[in-house]
Scaffold this active site. Structure first.
Site, PDB file in Angstrom:
ATOM      1  N   ASN A   1       0.805  -1.215   0.000  1.00 36.75           N
ATOM      2  CA  ASN A   1       0.000   0.000   0.000  1.00 36.75           C
ATOM      3  C   ASN A   1       0.840   1.268   0.000  1.00 36.75           C
ATOM      4  OD1 ASN A   1      -2.928  -0.879   0.270  1.00 36.75           O
ATOM      5  ND2 ASN A   1      -1.985  -2.057   1.913  1.00 36.75           N
ATOM      6  N   SER A   2       2.007   1.238   0.633  1.00 36.90           N
ATOM      7  CA  SER A   2       2.858   2.425   0.711  1.00 36.90           C
ATOM      8  C   SER A   2       4.067   2.339  -0.207  1.00 36.90           C
ATOM      9  CB  SER A   2       3.340   2.643   2.153  1.00 36.90           C
ATOM     10  OG  SER A   2       2.258   2.850   3.028  1.00 36.90           O
TER      11      SER A   2
ATOM     12  N   ASP B   1       0.248 -11.038   0.513  1.00 29.04           N
ATOM     13  CA  ASP B   1       1.489 -10.874   1.270  1.00 29.04           C
ATOM     14  C   ASP B   1       1.513 -11.771   2.497  1.00 29.04           C
ATOM     15  OD1 ASP B   1      -0.620  -9.380   2.312  1.00 29.04           O
ATOM     16  OD2 ASP B   1       0.668  -7.765   3.053  1.00 29.04           O
TER      17      ASP B   1
ATOM     18  N   THR C   1       7.785  17.346  23.030  1.00 32.28           N
ATOM     19  CA  THR C   1       6.661  16.755  22.297  1.00 32.28           C
ATOM     20  C   THR C   1       7.116  15.652  21.345  1.00 32.28           C
ATOM     21  OG1 THR C   1       5.435  18.830  22.431  1.00 32.28           O
ATOM     22  CG2 THR C   1       4.745  17.263  20.740  1.00 32.28           C
TER      23      THR C   1
END
Length: 255
Positions: A10-11, A106, A181
């Site tokens: 997908n990526s 996969d 952060t």
């Protein structure tokens, strides 16, 4: 025989260039549903020329259906045979689940590849766009698993769905307790996924009432390093090796 194995995710699309039994090159390119065969050919041409590699055959496994046709065009232009692994074809191992046709290619390839190397029961964890757990039983049958968002999706969701949180690269922070952060987010992603993975493994073992051999793969499989004490084996190229291995035994499964 020089084989190009293409794991179409997908990526990313991960490409493995094999010369006989050896993986000689590994490349990662972006996976975009609307990218055309011409665009992929342009990228492949550069990779092939730069590395002196000319495939004689290609095998693909895809979880992005719109791209299958484009890679068929790629093979036609390169004038090489293309073998495509699809759900239930070839029949690589028994799928003891409610809807076998829904099991991702996969996941099947990973399970088959792990079985070629290790004795079951096996638990294959793939840290990709999604994080998947796949269980192979004692008889070599696929028994199901777990699907949850991947590390990168978690990072992107925090960035896109909040006003002030930045997008961060995924790596181990200096301590569990973040003092800024960015380190707070990294701690949540890194240690959160580690402990979640460990916890799910323990739940699976408890349900099975037996131990399992844990194999970790996927784009983020090396990110945890020695902290992934739950992994018996870390194998980043498991899917590519599975595609190549299936290609080598194609006639056995398709004959």
């Amino acid at each position: 025989m020089k084989i190009l194995a293409a794991d179409i995710g997908n990526s990313h699309i991960t490409l493995g260039a094999y010369d006989q039994e050896t993986l000689v090159h590994e490349w990662r390119i972006a996976s975009r549903p609307f990218r055309t065969a011409d665009e992929y050919l342009a990228v492949l041409s550069v990779l092939f020329d730069h590395n002196g590699f000319r495939p004689e055959r290609m095998i693909t496994g895809s979880v992005v259906p719109p791209l299958e046709g484009e890679w068929e065009k790629v093979a036609e232009t390169l004038k090489i045979p293309l073998r495509i692994i699809r759900p239930l074809k070839p029949d690589l191992l028994p799928l003891h689940v409610d809807t076998p046709e829904e099991v991702g290619v996969d996941r099947i390839v990973n399970s088959w590849a792990a079985l070629q190397k290790f004795d079951p029961p096996l638990l294959i964890i793939d840290f990709g766009t999604a994080t998947t757990f796949d269980l192979v039983g004692c008889e070599g049958d696929y028994c199901g698993g777990i699907i949850l968002p991947g590390l990168e999706l978690g990072s992107e969701a925090l960035f896109r769905r909040t006003a002030l949180l930045p997008q961060v690269s995924i790596r181990k922070p200096p301590s569990v307790i973040g003092r800024n952060t960015i380190d707070c987010i990294r701690s949540g992603l890194y240690f959160g996924w580690l402990d979640m993975t460990h916890g799910l493994i323990e739940r699976i073992k408890s349900e099975l009432k037996k131990d399992v051999c844990v194999i970790v793969t996927g784009g983020f499989s090396a990110a945890f390093g020695q902290d992934a004490a739950f992994a018996h084996h870390i194998m980043p190229t498991l899917t590519l090796d599975g595609l190549h291995g299936i290609d080598m035994k194609w006639d056995q499964y398709m004959g």
